[in-house]
Design an enzyme around this catalytic site. Structure first.
Site, PDB file in Angstrom:
ATOM      1  N   HIS A   1       0.838  -1.206   0.000  1.00  0.00           N
ATOM      2  CA  HIS A   1       0.000   0.000   0.000  1.00  0.00           C
ATOM      3  C   HIS A   1       0.877   1.263   0.000  1.00  0.00           C
ATOM      4  O   HIS A   1       0.639   2.195  -0.771  1.00  0.00           O
ATOM      5  CB  HIS A   1      -0.903  -0.043   1.244  1.00  0.00           C
ATOM      6  CG  HIS A   1      -1.798   1.134   1.421  1.00  0.00           C
ATOM      7  ND1 HIS A   1      -3.159   1.063   1.230  1.00  0.00           N
ATOM      8  CD2 HIS A   1      -1.549   2.419   1.804  1.00  0.00           C
ATOM      9  CE1 HIS A   1      -3.698   2.250   1.480  1.00  0.00           C
ATOM     10  NE2 HIS A   1      -2.741   3.095   1.830  1.00  0.00           N
ATOM     11  N   GLU A   2       1.916   1.280   0.852  1.00  0.00           N
ATOM     12  CA  GLU A   2       2.767   2.472   0.962  1.00  0.00           C
ATOM     13  C   GLU A   2       3.656   2.646  -0.264  1.00  0.00           C
ATOM     14  O   GLU A   2       3.886   3.775  -0.712  1.00  0.00           O
ATOM     15  CB  GLU A   2       3.606   2.426   2.242  1.00  0.00           C
ATOM     16  CG  GLU A   2       2.796   2.357   3.526  1.00  0.00           C
ATOM     17  CD  GLU A   2       1.685   3.395   3.648  1.00  0.00           C
ATOM     18  OE1 GLU A   2       1.881   4.551   3.228  1.00  0.00           O
ATOM     19  OE2 GLU A   2       0.614   3.046   4.173  1.00  0.00           O
TER      20      GLU A   2
ATOM     21  N   HIS B   1       1.741   4.356  -2.791  1.00  0.00           N
ATOM     22  CA  HIS B   1       1.724   5.813  -2.557  1.00  0.00           C
ATOM     23  C   HIS B   1       2.952   6.476  -3.173  1.00  0.00           C
ATOM     24  O   HIS B   1       2.856   7.549  -3.760  1.00  0.00           O
ATOM     25  CB  HIS B   1       1.739   6.136  -1.049  1.00  0.00           C
ATOM     26  CG  HIS B   1       0.389   6.250  -0.434  1.00  0.00           C
ATOM     27  ND1 HIS B   1      -0.572   7.146  -0.858  1.00  0.00           N
ATOM     28  CD2 HIS B   1      -0.168   5.583   0.599  1.00  0.00           C
ATOM     29  CE1 HIS B   1      -1.656   7.017  -0.114  1.00  0.00           C
ATOM     30  NE2 HIS B   1      -1.444   6.074   0.779  1.00  0.00           N
TER      31      HIS B   1
END
Length: 170
Positions: A142-143, A146
């Site tokens: 997920h990061e 980003h």
């Protein structure tokens, strides 16, 4: 305190740049990490945060000590990863529920690798290799998304708006 950018902010759609080795101990990088930790600690439900979420387009993310497994009697710490990249992942994937501090109150299901190993630099600039499964493997993916300008809602299915039941009473 820095505000966490929300999904309509164009900075969240940009690819972050690598942090140079010389930069790691700079006042700039130290302040970004400090601001990220503070922003994350001010959210009750945060598991991790990436630098673009506070408007800094550098390849840094932090996993909250609240989701880091405790090893023996060691005190738990937030884990800082600079210039992270996935170097290994399982064949198997699972559909997992996700939310995001930059996509407030929207939740959806994302197909993620069950196990992931990343290579990165820590706050001191030392190379670290960290393997994980469960929520940490999910957070790594997920990061890193980003850092590449991707939000989980770009990949999610069954997206639902679930506002908090109880807002703070004054």
């Amino acid at each position: 305190m820095r505000k966490i950018l929300q999904k309509d902010n164009p900075k969240l759609r940009e690819r972050s740049r690598k942090v140079s080795l010389e930069e790691i101990n700079s006042p700039y990088v130290k302040s970004v990490i400090s601001d990220m930790k503070e922003a994350m600690q001010n959210e009750d439900d945060s598991a991790a945060i990436a630098a673009p979420q506070i408007g800094e387009l550098v390849r840094i993310f932090i996993i909250s000590k609240s989701v880091v497994p405790k090893k023996n009697d060691e005190e738990k710490h937030d884990l800082v990863f600079i210039n992270p990249k996935i170097i290994k992942h399982s064949q198997s994937k699972s559909v997992v529920e996700e939310g995001c501090l930059s996509v407030r109150w929207l939740y959806g299901e994302v197909n993620r690798y069950e196990k992931v190993t990343i290579e990165a630099l820590d706050e001191q600039g030392a190379r670290v290799v960290y393997g994980a499964s469960g929520i940490i493997a999910q957070a790594f993916q997920h990061e890193i998304d980003h850092l590449n300008g991707v939000l989980f809602i770009d990949k999610a299915t069954n997206i639902r708006d679930i506002p908090p039941e109880d807002t703070h009473h004054e």
